[in-house]
Design an enzyme around this catalytic site. Structure first.
Site, PDB file in Angstrom:
ATOM      1  N   HIS A 205      42.892  53.692  48.129  1.00  0.00           N
ATOM      2  CA  HIS A 205      44.092  52.871  48.372  1.00  0.00           C
ATOM      3  C   HIS A 205      45.409  53.597  48.149  1.00  0.00           C
ATOM      4  O   HIS A 205      46.478  53.030  48.386  1.00  0.00           O
ATOM      5  CB  HIS A 205      44.066  51.618  47.495  1.00  0.00           C
ATOM      6  CG  HIS A 205      44.407  51.897  46.060  1.00  0.00           C
ATOM      7  ND1 HIS A 205      43.507  52.423  45.182  1.00  0.00           N
ATOM      8  CD2 HIS A 205      45.557  51.750  45.365  1.00  0.00           C
ATOM      9  CE1 HIS A 205      44.073  52.576  44.002  1.00  0.00           C
ATOM     10  NE2 HIS A 205      45.319  52.188  44.085  1.00  0.00           N
TER      11      HIS A 205
HETATM   12  C1  UD1 Z   1      49.548  49.049  43.063  1.00  0.00           C
HETATM   13  C2  UD1 Z   1      50.066  50.180  42.176  1.00  0.00           C
HETATM   14  C3  UD1 Z   1      48.993  51.254  42.055  1.00  0.00           C
HETATM   15  C4  UD1 Z   1      47.678  50.673  41.589  1.00  0.00           C
HETATM   16  C5  UD1 Z   1      47.280  49.538  42.520  1.00  0.00           C
HETATM   17  C6  UD1 Z   1      45.991  48.883  42.102  1.00  0.00           C
HETATM   18  C7  UD1 Z   1      52.513  50.528  42.329  1.00  0.00           C
HETATM   19  C8  UD1 Z   1      53.564  51.458  42.788  1.00  0.00           C
HETATM   20  N1  UD1 Z   1      51.267  50.817  42.729  1.00  0.00           N
HETATM   21  O1  UD1 Z   1      49.372  49.597  44.369  1.00  0.00           O
HETATM   22  O2  UD1 Z   1      49.415  52.221  41.112  1.00  0.00           O
HETATM   23  O3  UD1 Z   1      46.693  51.676  41.593  1.00  0.00           O
HETATM   24  O4  UD1 Z   1      48.332  48.568  42.530  1.00  0.00           O
HETATM   25  O5  UD1 Z   1      45.534  48.014  43.054  1.00  0.00           O
HETATM   26  O6  UD1 Z   1      52.812  49.591  41.627  1.00  0.00           O
HETATM   27  N2  UD1 Z   1      48.456  43.087  48.752  1.00  0.00           N
HETATM   28  C9  UD1 Z   1      47.769  41.939  49.061  1.00  0.00           C
HETATM   29  N3  UD1 Z   1      47.377  41.121  48.045  1.00  0.00           N
HETATM   30  C10 UD1 Z   1      47.645  41.408  46.746  1.00  0.00           C
HETATM   31  C11 UD1 Z   1      48.351  42.578  46.451  1.00  0.00           C
HETATM   32  C12 UD1 Z   1      48.748  43.421  47.450  1.00  0.00           C
HETATM   33  O7  UD1 Z   1      47.497  41.646  50.212  1.00  0.00           O
HETATM   34  O8  UD1 Z   1      47.237  40.612  45.876  1.00  0.00           O
HETATM   35  C13 UD1 Z   1      48.855  44.013  49.846  1.00  0.00           C
HETATM   36  C14 UD1 Z   1      50.212  43.754  50.377  1.00  0.00           C
HETATM   37  O9  UD1 Z   1      50.164  43.935  51.748  1.00  0.00           O
HETATM   38  C15 UD1 Z   1      51.061  44.863  49.770  1.00  0.00           C
HETATM   39  C16 UD1 Z   1      50.048  45.987  49.625  1.00  0.00           C
HETATM   40  O10 UD1 Z   1      48.802  45.333  49.369  1.00  0.00           O
HETATM   41  O11 UD1 Z   1      52.138  45.198  50.558  1.00  0.00           O
HETATM   42  C17 UD1 Z   1      50.350  46.921  48.499  1.00  0.00           C
HETATM   43  O12 UD1 Z   1      50.508  46.220  47.266  1.00  0.00           O
HETATM   44  P1  UD1 Z   1      51.478  46.824  46.124  1.00  0.00           P
HETATM   45  O13 UD1 Z   1      51.453  45.988  44.919  1.00  0.00           O
HETATM   46  O14 UD1 Z   1      52.794  47.152  46.704  1.00  0.00           O
HETATM   47  O15 UD1 Z   1      50.826  48.232  45.781  1.00  0.00           O
HETATM   48  P2  UD1 Z   1      49.297  48.656  45.659  1.00  0.00           P
HETATM   49  O16 UD1 Z   1      48.983  49.537  46.806  1.00  0.00           O
HETATM   50  O17 UD1 Z   1      48.390  47.513  45.387  1.00  0.00           O
END
Ligand code: UD1
Length: 365
Positions: A205
């Protein structure tokens, strides 16, 4: 001492659970739990609260997704009035996600002490958003809890006063040890039609691995080759799913009879899948640590790691995106030629206890 504990994203829930449990037993500490809402899907958030026995958050900021600036800014704007209202003596943040830096920054500017759990880890790769979060959070923290000796060296080299740093071990391992007996009972391996030691487990991811379609396609190509040797289970993170679904070529690349694409799992099922895997392929930070403790071979799909102890002492090796290295690693593991490693100091299930002991001393002073 009134402490506001902060969580936002999936790995945070696993780290905070033993800390909350240990704080509840303390007569000197009073704690609240704030969820920023960075992760919000049932499988990425609520399920973890249930399985880890976490209390319902006292406050949920419900920020959701967005660009880094939007997400960080939204957390800050919503967290400030909470600190204003609850007036804690300290704000405790864990790990390296956007919620970590956002809440630490709000606290320090309001004159509230910042406690950082899992301080001092450095990949030295500043293109990683987490590395920026780590560097900045540590600079503004008053009490820094570390998981390993190299973290102490990193912090001291950055000018952090040695007296603020406490080597307490790894709270993620506290959680692993606590729920392992429950995970043993999970039927996930059979449910997915797999047999113990008969499959590889994959997670992917990191933006650096999945955001550019060419890189993701290259990875999926290598995985297809690995999948010809043994089934690969792939619980897919929402970020990666979005990327794959946006392109017909990537959808085709991910489709293989021996690659099992499944929804993100809860902690118990995931732990069971790690325990029984022949090998793990991952770009996650925490999974490098968990496989080290479980003594399961781990191919880390990154060029660098902020957790070098998992390579020096544990079961992990860095293979990056290199097709030859990944496939050679798989072969070596299948041939039984992999290190079994040793468990790093203080990764013994008692880190949260040590944290609470330090905080009680601070509270008394
Ligand atoms: C975040 C952390 C990363 C960690 C990861 C664990 C930061 C910078 N990164 O990355 O260090 O390893 O979490 O999972 O904080 N989304 C959903 N549902 C959710 C959450 C996210 O659909 O419940 C999707 C959304 O489209 C979002 C994307 O995932 O835009 C990324 O989510 P985000 O929280 O920005 O970062 P992660 O890639 O999850």
């Amino acid at each position: 001492m009134k402490i506001l504990n902060v969580v936002g994203a999936r790995p945070n829930f696993v780290k905070i659970a033993p800390i909350v449990a240990a704080m509840r037993k303390s007569r000197r500490l009073r704690s609240w739990l704030v969820h920023t809402g960075q992760h919000y899907d049932h499988n990425m958030s609520k399920l973890f609260f249930e399985e880890m026995g976490l209390p319902r958050p006292d406050v949920n900021l419900e920020v959701g997704s967005g660009s880094h600036a939007q997400q960080t800014a939204a957390i800050m704007a919503r967290f400030e009035p909470v600190v204003e209202r609850l007036r804690p003596d300290a704000v405790l943040v864990v790990g390296d996600v956007n919620s970590t830096i956002a809440c630490a920054l709000v606290a320090v500017k309001m004159g509230v002490r910042v406690i950082h759990v899992e301080a001092g880890l450095r990949s030295r790769d500043r293109t990683m958003p987490e590395e920026i979060n780590r560097l900045l959070t540590d600079q503004i923290s008053d009490i820094l809890f570390v998981t390993c000796n190299d973290a102490i060296d990193n912090l001291v080299a950055e000018g952090i006063d040695r007296r603020k740093i406490h080597f307490v071990g790894n709270v993620m391992i506290d959680s692993l040890k606590r729920v392992r007996p429950l995970a043993e009972k999970s039927d996930v391996v059979g449910r997915l039609g797999l047999s113990p030691r008969g499959y590889a487990l994959l997670t992917l991811h990191r933006p650096s691995n999945v955001d550019r379609p060419a890189d993701l396609r290259h990875f999926l190509g290598t995985l297809r080759e690995a999948a010809s040797r043994l089934p690969v289970v792939f619980p897919i993170h929402p970020r990666t799913r979005t990327r794959i679904e946006s392109s017909p070529a990537l959808r085709r690349a991910a489709c293989h009879p021996n690659i099992l694409l499944i929804e993100p799992l809860g902690y118990l099922d995931f732990l069971k899948l790690m325990m029984d895997a022949r090998l793990v392929l991952t770009d996650s930070g925490g999974i490098q640590e968990e496989t080290t403790v479980l003594r399961v071979p781990c191919l880390t799909l990154r060029e660098n790691t902020e957790r070098p102890v998992t390579v020096a002492e544990g079961t992990s090796e860095l293979v990056g995106r290199d097709r030859a290295k990944i496939l050679a690693g798989v072969e070596r593991i299948l041939a039984g030629k992999w290190k079994s490693g040793k468990i790093p100091k203080y990764w013994d299930g008692r880190a949260a206890e040590r944290i609470v002991r330090v905080l009680e001393t601070v509270a008394k002073a």
